[in-house]
Design a protein around this motif. Structure first.
Motif, short mmCIF file in Angstrom:
data_model
loop_
_atom_site.label_atom_id
_atom_site.label_comp_id
_atom_site.label_asym_id
_atom_site.label_seq_id
_atom_site.Cartn_x
_atom_site.Cartn_y
_atom_site.Cartn_z
N UNK A 123 41.48 39.97 43.78
CA UNK A 123 40.14 39.39 43.85
C UNK A 123 39.85 38.76 45.21
N UNK A 124 38.57 38.49 45.45
CA UNK A 124 38.18 37.64 46.56
C UNK A 124 38.50 36.20 46.17
N UNK A 125 38.78 35.32 47.15
CA UNK A 125 39.07 33.92 46.81
C UNK A 125 37.94 33.29 45.98
N UNK A 126 38.32 32.68 44.88
CA UNK A 126 37.36 31.99 44.04
C UNK A 126 36.66 32.85 43.02
N UNK A 127 36.77 34.16 43.13
CA UNK A 127 36.06 35.04 42.21
C UNK A 127 36.94 35.36 40.99
N UNK A 128 36.40 35.22 39.78
CA UNK A 128 37.14 35.61 38.57
C UNK A 128 36.90 37.06 38.19
N UNK A 129 36.29 37.82 39.10
CA UNK A 129 35.93 39.20 38.80
C UNK A 129 36.63 40.17 39.77
N UNK A 130 37.01 41.33 39.25
CA UNK A 130 37.54 42.42 40.08
C UNK A 130 36.81 43.68 39.62
N UNK A 131 35.63 43.96 40.19
CA UNK A 131 34.79 45.07 39.71
C UNK A 131 35.49 46.41 39.64
N UNK A 132 36.45 46.65 40.52
CA UNK A 132 37.14 47.93 40.52
C UNK A 132 37.95 48.14 39.24
N UNK A 133 38.27 47.07 38.54
CA UNK A 133 39.05 47.18 37.31
C UNK A 133 38.20 47.11 36.06
N UNK A 134 36.94 46.71 36.21
CA UNK A 134 36.06 46.62 35.05
C UNK A 134 34.82 45.82 35.39
N UNK A 135 33.64 46.36 35.11
CA UNK A 135 32.40 45.66 35.45
C UNK A 135 32.23 44.38 34.63
N UNK A 136 32.44 44.48 33.33
CA UNK A 136 32.33 43.31 32.46
C UNK A 136 33.73 42.78 32.21
N UNK A 137 34.30 42.17 33.24
CA UNK A 137 35.67 41.68 33.17
C UNK A 137 35.72 40.30 33.81
N UNK A 138 36.24 39.34 33.08
CA UNK A 138 36.34 37.97 33.58
C UNK A 138 37.79 37.51 33.43
N UNK A 139 38.44 37.30 34.56
CA UNK A 139 39.85 36.91 34.57
C UNK A 139 40.08 35.62 33.79
N UNK A 140 39.07 34.75 33.73
CA UNK A 140 39.24 33.43 33.10
C UNK A 140 39.34 33.49 31.58
N UNK A 141 38.84 34.56 30.97
CA UNK A 141 38.72 34.59 29.51
C UNK A 141 39.27 35.84 28.85
N UNK A 142 39.63 36.86 29.62
CA UNK A 142 39.85 38.19 29.03
C UNK A 142 41.30 38.57 28.81
N UNK A 143 42.20 37.61 28.87
CA UNK A 143 43.58 37.80 28.47
C UNK A 143 43.84 36.91 27.25
N UNK A 144 44.69 37.37 26.33
CA UNK A 144 44.92 36.55 25.13
C UNK A 144 45.66 35.24 25.39
N UNK A 145 46.38 35.16 26.51
CA UNK A 145 47.12 33.93 26.78
C UNK A 145 47.50 33.78 28.24
N UNK A 146 47.49 32.54 28.72
CA UNK A 146 47.81 32.23 30.12
C UNK A 146 48.86 31.12 30.18
#
Length: 287
Positions: free
Chosen positions: A79-102
């Motif tokens: 990702x870019x610094x500060x961005x929770x998105x990586x469009x190349x991996x998915x348009x509707x994808x949010x790193x902050x919420x889209x894994x079952x556990x951190x």
């Protein structure tokens, strides 16, 4: 139909249902809290990813660590610094919420667990997504080879080994491996299938005696669930994307986030397409 055949058919139907779930649908289920467990077996054919999130002043060193250890840390997104998105991996994808556990580390080897990063997110965080062996499991099962932990609805067992990674700056530590057991014939087939998926760790790093790589008791994994091993099985070990968690614990940044082992980011990228693209780039660079 007897009870055994009925139960087998029910299991096969359930496995097919989770394999057919789209990555977007799975991420939405994770985001809403509907899905909380392992992602093994889900969204067959799509790349899954391990997670490492670090402050920007650690990013260059960690990127070098990935470059020096491509077997355990195949980089599929950043990702870019500060961005929770990586469009190349998915348009509707949010790193902050889209894994079952951190796992959240705060300058210590200890961590707290969370299912949502929204409240702890920072503007200087850089996300690295690394390939996962769950991505080649679909190819193995399509080839008719049973994967024991999937059949038992368990997380894959993972072990810390005595094999050291190549250090980069502050990052260093032992290789972590995942293990799948097979009959001898199926082991050969599984190795051949996995070798095609370099972005998902590729071919295994060890076959057979676990003590040779520092595993004292194969029935007591360091991460994941207890293995399912049938009589006559051969254990096969693949490099694992939990490896960076060991390196992060050694580097001790004042803040870092990883995934819970076995609870991955499921992307919109088809594994076969990604591997073909990687092969094409490699052939072009050599010509």
């Amino acid at each position: 139909m007897n009870a055994s055949k009925s139960a087998t058919r029910s299991v096969d139907t359930a496995k097919a249902a989770i394999a057919d779930v789209t990555p977007l649908a799975l991420r939405k289920a994770i985001r809403s809290g509907e899905h909380t467990g392992t992602t093994t077996g889900y969204s067959s054919g799509y790349l899954q990813g391990n997670l490492a999130i670090l402050p920007a002043d650690y990013a260059d060193e960690f990127l070098q660590f990935c470059a020096k250890n491509p077997k355990s840390c195949p980089l599929i997104g950043m990702s870019e610094p500060g961005s929770p998105h990586i469009p190349a991996l998915g348009e509707d994808l949010d790193i902050r919420t889209d894994l079952p556990g951190y796992r959240i580390f705060r300058g210590s080897t200890e961590f707290t667990s969370s299912t949502d990063l929204t409240d702890v997110w920072r503007d200087d965080l850089v996300t690295f997504v690394l390939g996962c062996s769950f991505s080649f499991e679909a190819a193995i099962t399509r080839g008719g080879v049973p994967v024991r932990h999937m059949d038992a609805n368990r997380n894959v067992p993972m072990y810390v080994t005595n094999i050291e990674t190549s250090p980069a700056g502050r990052f260093h530590g032992p290789l972590v491996v995942s293990m799948r057991s097979f009959t001898p014939g199926d082991a050969i087939r599984a190795i051949l299938y996995s070798d095609r998926y370099r972005l998902a760790h590729g071919a295994p790093v060890h076959i057979g005696d676990p003590s040779q790589i520092g595993i004292a008791d194969i029935m007591k994994p360091d991460f994941g669930d207890e293995p399912v091993i049938h009589e006559g099985d051969i254990p096969v070990f693949w490099a694992c994307g939990v490896t960076p968690q060991m390196a992060i614990r050694n580097a001790l940044p004042e803040f870092a986030i990883t995934h819970e082992p076995g609870l991955m980011l499921v992307t919109d990228v088809l594994a076969e397409a990604a591997e073909f693209s990687l092969q094409t780039k490699s052939e072009t660079s050599q010509s």
